[in-house]
Design an enzyme around this catalytic site. Structure first.
Site, short mmCIF file in Angstrom:
data_model
loop_
_atom_site.label_atom_id
_atom_site.label_comp_id
_atom_site.label_asym_id
_atom_site.label_seq_id
_atom_site.Cartn_x
_atom_site.Cartn_y
_atom_site.Cartn_z
N SER A 35 -14.05 2.44 13.35
CA SER A 35 -15.12 1.47 13.14
C SER A 35 -15.01 0.32 14.14
CB SER A 35 -15.12 0.95 11.71
OG SER A 35 -13.82 0.66 11.27
N TYR B 210 0.84 -1.21 0.00
CA TYR B 210 0.00 0.00 0.00
C TYR B 210 0.87 1.26 0.00
CZ TYR B 210 -3.70 3.22 1.58
OH TYR B 210 -4.60 4.26 1.69
N ARG C 198 -3.50 9.26 16.93
CA ARG C 198 -3.95 9.43 15.54
C ARG C 198 -4.78 10.71 15.50
NH1 ARG C 198 -1.03 5.84 15.10
NH2 ARG C 198 -1.19 3.86 14.03
N GLN D 214 2.76 7.66 15.94
CA GLN D 214 2.12 8.97 15.92
C GLN D 214 1.82 9.35 14.48
OE1 GLN D 214 5.22 11.38 17.67
NE2 GLN D 214 3.80 12.09 19.20
N ARG D 215 0.76 10.06 14.28
CA ARG D 215 0.43 10.54 12.93
C ARG D 215 -0.39 11.80 13.11
NH1 ARG D 215 -0.50 6.78 9.27
NH2 ARG D 215 1.52 5.91 8.94
#
Ligand code: NAD
Length: 345
Positions: free
Chosen positions: A193, A149, A215, A280-281
């Site tokens: 979800s 991906y 996130r 982390q993002r």
């Protein structure tokens, strides 16, 4: 609408979570929409309510094969987006990103059409700098289970910029961060979800690792506004432009918010961290603010409400008409990978 302003717009991956919201928005803006999908992770239920619209057309097609249609703009969203789905057939995932980009860029070149590429924060990999600006080139494992991906999307970005430099193509590359909202897949392993479904079932809520990894979560309506603004921006604005919500939450904070809003009795339990899971993002959205006048407006708790209502409808096996007019049967929404998952060369 003024007929001269009506555009013919192709949305690949149009029956997916983001694609279906984008099709809705473009129709509402008065355009003709050609929705293309192979229904690998998308479902007709996501766009069932659009089928009666004479300005909407649905086409079953796989972007890894060439396409000949006449359009003014292309939004290239086709690609499974969650690890469960993109790791199901990793070779096909890379092909979807790379061959899909080649086919769509080739089409855009022939038509002199503008192309929007749905890229991802995953191009930053497990980032060594925090938060992430578009100038950051990333820290990506090229041979791990997520690479199909991450590297596929990176290569698609490369192709966009080479088509721009070599052929003068008008490109728009969006670096999409975690997005949530109605029509997400209930079983795709994504954290929002997952937590909502577990909470609604009063089942244990699974936190990977100690749950302190963070996130940022963008509500789908905010994201789609960013898509449209980027596509409509002057030609000099090519991106990549981060589109996401900079508000940062730990997984524990998210789980607590979901628990509270669902009134759930679920307990929080811990499971091992998956391989290559970033700690982390968080996007820096200065470019989006300056070049598009865009920033997200929906707070996490506000966006969680229609999302939870959607999943409630889904789990009850009813029409999931929460924050959207989509009809979504519980059976179809629970799919993992459908017909196109058959083995390929
Ligand atoms: N949702 C997010 O948080 C997020 C974050 C970063 C990037 N993105 C990107 O945005 C795009 C849409 O993501 P989504 O969340 O809506 O995922 P999704 O899985 O709901 O939608 C992807 C759609 O593409 C279709 N598709 C897959 N392979 C195809 C192929 N070979 N030919 C034609 N159609 C194909 C699927 O059937 C599905 O309808 C993806 O490119 C994804 O990488 C999404």
């Amino acid at each position: 609408m003024n007929y001269a302003l009506r555009k013919r717009i192709l949305v690949t991956g149009g029956a997916g979570f983001l694609g279906s919201h984008l099709c809705e928005r473009l129709l509402a803006d008065g355009h003709d929409v050609l929705c293309l999908d192979n229904f690998f992770t998308g479902t007709k239920d996501n766009i069932l309510h659009l089928l009666e619209d004479p300005h909407f057309e649905l086409m079953r097609h796989d972007v890894t094969f060439p396409l000949y249609v006449e359009v003014d703009e292309i939004y290239n969203l086709a690609c499974p987006a969650s690890p469960i789905h993109y790791q199901h057939d990793p070779v096909q995932t890379t092909k979807t990103s790379v061959h899909g980009a080649i086919n769509m860029l080739g089409l855009a070149k022939r038509l002199k059409a503008k192309l929007f590429q749905a890229s991802t924060s995953e191009v930053y990999g497990d980032p060594e700098v925090h938060p992430q600006r578009e100038e950051y080139w990333g820290h990506v494992n090229p041979i791990g289970p997520r690479s199909c991906y991450d590297e596929g999307k990176r290569c698609a970005e490369t192709l966009c910029f080479d088509y721009q430099r070599q052929h003068g193509l008008r490109i728009k590359v969006a670096g999409i961060f975690n997005t949530y909202g109605p029509r997400m897949h209930p079983h795709d392993g994504r954290v929002v979800s997952n937590f909502i479904v577990q909470a609604l079932r009063n089942a244990p809520i699974t936190l990977y690792g100690d749950g302190t990894q963070t996130r940022s979560f963008c509500y789908v309506d905010d994201l789609i506004e960013g898509f449209v603004r980027l596509m409509e921006s002057p030609d000099a604005v090519t991106g990549p432009i981060n589109l996401g919500n900079p508000g940062e939450f730990t997984m524990i904070e998210l789980a607590e918010a979901v628990k509270e809003l669902t009134g759930s009795r679920s307990e929080l339990v811990h499971a091992p961290l998956p391989q290559d899971d970033p700690r982390q993002r968080q996007p820096v959205i200065t470019r989006g603010r300056e070049q598009l006048g865009w920033e997200p407006k929906v707070a996490l708790r506000e966006g969680l409400k229609p999302t939870i209502a959607y999943f409630e409808g889904l789990l009850a096996g009813q029409c999931g008409d929460a924050g959207s007019s989509a009809r979504h049967s519980g059976r179809d929404a629970g799919i993992q990978c459908r017909e196109s998952s058959a083995e390929r060369p």
